[in-house]
Design a protein around this motif. Structure first.
Motif, mmCIF file in Angstrom:
data_model
loop_
_atom_site.group_PDB
_atom_site.id
_atom_site.type_symbol
_atom_site.label_atom_id
_atom_site.label_comp_id
_atom_site.label_asym_id
_atom_site.label_seq_id
_atom_site.Cartn_x
_atom_site.Cartn_y
_atom_site.Cartn_z
ATOM 1 N N ALA A 45 -7.023 9.779 -65.398
ATOM 2 C CA ALA A 45 -7.164 8.642 -64.488
ATOM 3 C C ALA A 45 -7.796 9.110 -63.183
ATOM 4 N N PRO A 46 -8.924 8.506 -62.784
ATOM 5 C CA PRO A 46 -9.543 8.929 -61.523
ATOM 6 C C PRO A 46 -8.691 8.577 -60.303
ATOM 7 N N CYS A 47 -7.947 7.488 -60.371
ATOM 8 C CA CYS A 47 -7.105 7.046 -59.259
ATOM 9 C C CYS A 47 -5.649 7.309 -59.625
ATOM 10 N N ARG A 48 -5.034 8.274 -58.928
ATOM 11 C CA ARG A 48 -3.649 8.650 -59.190
ATOM 12 C C ARG A 48 -2.842 8.419 -57.915
ATOM 13 N N ILE A 49 -1.985 7.402 -57.957
ATOM 14 C CA ILE A 49 -1.291 6.915 -56.764
ATOM 15 C C ILE A 49 0.148 7.414 -56.723
ATOM 16 N N GLY A 50 0.537 7.902 -55.555
ATOM 17 C CA GLY A 50 1.920 8.251 -55.281
ATOM 18 C C GLY A 50 2.349 7.550 -54.009
ATOM 19 N N PHE A 51 3.598 7.646 -53.679
ATOM 20 C CA PHE A 51 4.119 7.012 -52.474
ATOM 21 C C PHE A 51 4.702 8.084 -51.572
ATOM 22 N N VAL A 52 4.127 8.211 -50.381
ATOM 23 C CA VAL A 52 4.478 9.257 -49.427
ATOM 24 C C VAL A 52 4.430 10.604 -50.163
ATOM 25 N N SER A 53 3.277 10.889 -50.742
ATOM 26 C CA SER A 53 3.137 12.050 -51.619
ATOM 27 C C SER A 53 1.967 12.950 -51.237
ATOM 28 N N GLU A 54 1.719 13.100 -49.960
ATOM 29 C CA GLU A 54 0.608 13.936 -49.514
ATOM 30 C C GLU A 54 0.727 15.364 -50.021
ATOM 31 N N ASN A 55 1.955 15.853 -50.158
ATOM 32 C CA ASN A 55 2.166 17.235 -50.600
ATOM 33 C C ASN A 55 1.893 17.422 -52.092
ATOM 34 N N CYS A 56 1.554 16.359 -52.807
ATOM 35 C CA CYS A 56 1.259 16.443 -54.243
ATOM 36 C C CYS A 56 -0.228 16.419 -54.543
ATOM 37 N N PHE A 57 -1.076 16.434 -53.513
ATOM 38 C CA PHE A 57 -2.511 16.467 -53.729
ATOM 39 C C PHE A 57 -2.880 17.837 -54.275
ATOM 40 N N PRO A 58 -3.721 17.951 -55.237
ATOM 41 C CA PRO A 58 -4.572 16.985 -55.916
ATOM 42 C C PRO A 58 -4.003 16.412 -57.214
ATOM 43 N N PHE A 59 -2.731 16.676 -57.531
ATOM 44 C CA PHE A 59 -2.149 16.029 -58.708
ATOM 45 C C PHE A 59 -2.215 14.510 -58.530
ATOM 46 N N ASN A 84 -3.993 11.753 -55.995
ATOM 47 C CA ASN A 84 -5.070 11.781 -55.003
ATOM 48 C C ASN A 84 -5.079 10.588 -54.056
ATOM 49 N N LEU A 85 -4.031 9.782 -54.080
ATOM 50 C CA LEU A 85 -3.898 8.668 -53.145
ATOM 51 C C LEU A 85 -2.430 8.497 -52.825
ATOM 52 N N SER A 86 -2.100 8.519 -51.553
ATOM 53 C CA SER A 86 -0.721 8.366 -51.123
ATOM 54 C C SER A 86 -0.591 7.083 -50.313
ATOM 55 N N LEU A 87 0.217 6.159 -50.806
ATOM 56 C CA LEU A 87 0.446 4.893 -50.107
ATOM 57 C C LEU A 87 1.783 4.955 -49.381
ATOM 58 N N HIS A 88 1.846 4.247 -48.280
ATOM 59 C CA HIS A 88 3.066 4.208 -47.473
ATOM 60 C C HIS A 88 3.536 2.767 -47.344
ATOM 61 N N PRO A 89 4.516 2.366 -48.140
ATOM 62 C CA PRO A 89 5.024 0.993 -48.060
ATOM 63 C C PRO A 89 5.970 0.831 -46.862
ATOM 64 N N ASP A 90 5.395 0.570 -45.678
ATOM 65 C CA ASP A 90 6.194 0.496 -44.461
ATOM 66 C C ASP A 90 7.166 -0.688 -44.453
ATOM 67 N N LYS A 91 6.636 -1.872 -44.680
ATOM 68 C CA LYS A 91 7.467 -3.070 -44.557
ATOM 69 C C LYS A 91 7.814 -3.680 -45.901
ATOM 70 N N SER A 92 7.187 -3.232 -46.952
ATOM 71 C CA SER A 92 7.448 -3.804 -48.262
ATOM 72 C C SER A 92 7.822 -2.694 -49.244
ATOM 73 N N SER A 93 8.135 -3.089 -50.455
ATOM 74 C CA SER A 93 8.476 -2.105 -51.485
ATOM 75 C C SER A 93 7.212 -1.582 -52.146
ATOM 76 N N GLU A 94 7.380 -0.545 -52.965
ATOM 77 C CA GLU A 94 6.249 -0.006 -53.716
ATOM 78 C C GLU A 94 5.645 -1.080 -54.623
ATOM 79 N N ALA A 95 6.524 -1.855 -55.267
ATOM 80 C CA ALA A 95 6.058 -2.896 -56.188
ATOM 81 C C ALA A 95 5.263 -3.967 -55.455
ATOM 82 N N ALA A 96 5.719 -4.388 -54.270
ATOM 83 C CA ALA A 96 4.996 -5.409 -53.503
ATOM 84 C C ALA A 96 3.613 -4.901 -53.107
ATOM 85 N N LEU A 97 3.525 -3.650 -52.737
ATOM 86 C CA LEU A 97 2.243 -3.061 -52.355
ATOM 87 C C LEU A 97 1.290 -2.994 -53.556
ATOM 88 N N ILE A 98 1.792 -2.572 -54.690
ATOM 89 C CA ILE A 98 0.972 -2.504 -55.896
ATOM 90 C C ILE A 98 0.557 -3.909 -56.341
#
Length: 182
Positions: free
Chosen positions: A145-159, A161-175
């Motif tokens: 998968a070219p787009c591999r999303i984690g949540f607050v996962s900067e330390n997992c790069f390059p496994f 490659n995109l770290s989202l931060h759900p500040d006010k909502s949940s992970e599911a709401a953001l997705i």
């Protein structure tokens, strides 16, 4: 020193089981391959693409994500989940690959089979929930998968490659917002 839970029990990995965290990170990255394809975010998520979803081991976190996602999301998704989450996954009638603690260790026969099924699925997007666990991160990377999303996962790069931060909502709401599924 406690041995790493990442490898099957055999002499071949005896010394790896006692390696440091950074050494193991580099080893798994070398095995997965360091290159990553380009992707266009958030356009890569439009239209509910084939998605590989690694559920968190935590029942509450995974159940909250599953219940917050619309049924349409699961039409094009393959879930990778611990066997303890079978009831949560079956409630959504989602396709899933299950593993146990012993099976999710590198080079176990079940792990090799899991890796092959993930590669055969050929996802366009990978979503990783929960804590970093190197064998599962390895599977996310080798999924293709070219787009591999984690949540607050900067330390997992390059496994991942995109770290989202759900500040006010949940992970599911953001997705849900990015996938535009109802």
């Amino acid at each position: 020193m406690k041995p790493s839970p990442y490898f099957k029990d055999c002499f071949r990995y005896f010394f790896k089981r006692f390696s440091g965290k950074e050494s193991l990170f580099r080893w798994f990255l070398q095995k997965a391959g360091e290159d990553s394809g380009a992707f266009d975010f958030p356009a890569a998520l439009k239209g509910n693409p084939k998605t590989l979803l690694f559920l968190a081991r935590d029942m509450e976190q995974s159940a909250a994500f599953m219940h917050a996602m619309p049924d349409a999301f699961f039409n094009n998704a393959l879930l990778c989940a611990h066997e303890s989450l079978q009831a949560v996954v079956s409630a959504k009638r989602a396709k899933a690959l299950y593993y146990s603690d012993l099976e999710c260790r590198y080079d176990e026969p079940a792990f090799i089979e899991l890796e092959q099924k993930i590669k055969d699925f050929a996802p366009q997007v990978c979503i990783y929930l929960g804590e970093a666990f190197l064998p599962r991160l390895y599977l996310a990377k080798v999924s293709g998968a070219p787009c591999r999303i984690g949540f607050v996962s900067e330390n997992c790069f390059p496994f991942l490659n995109l770290s989202l931060h759900p500040d006010k909502s949940s992970e599911a709401a953001l997705i849900r917002e990015y996938y535009e599924v109802k």
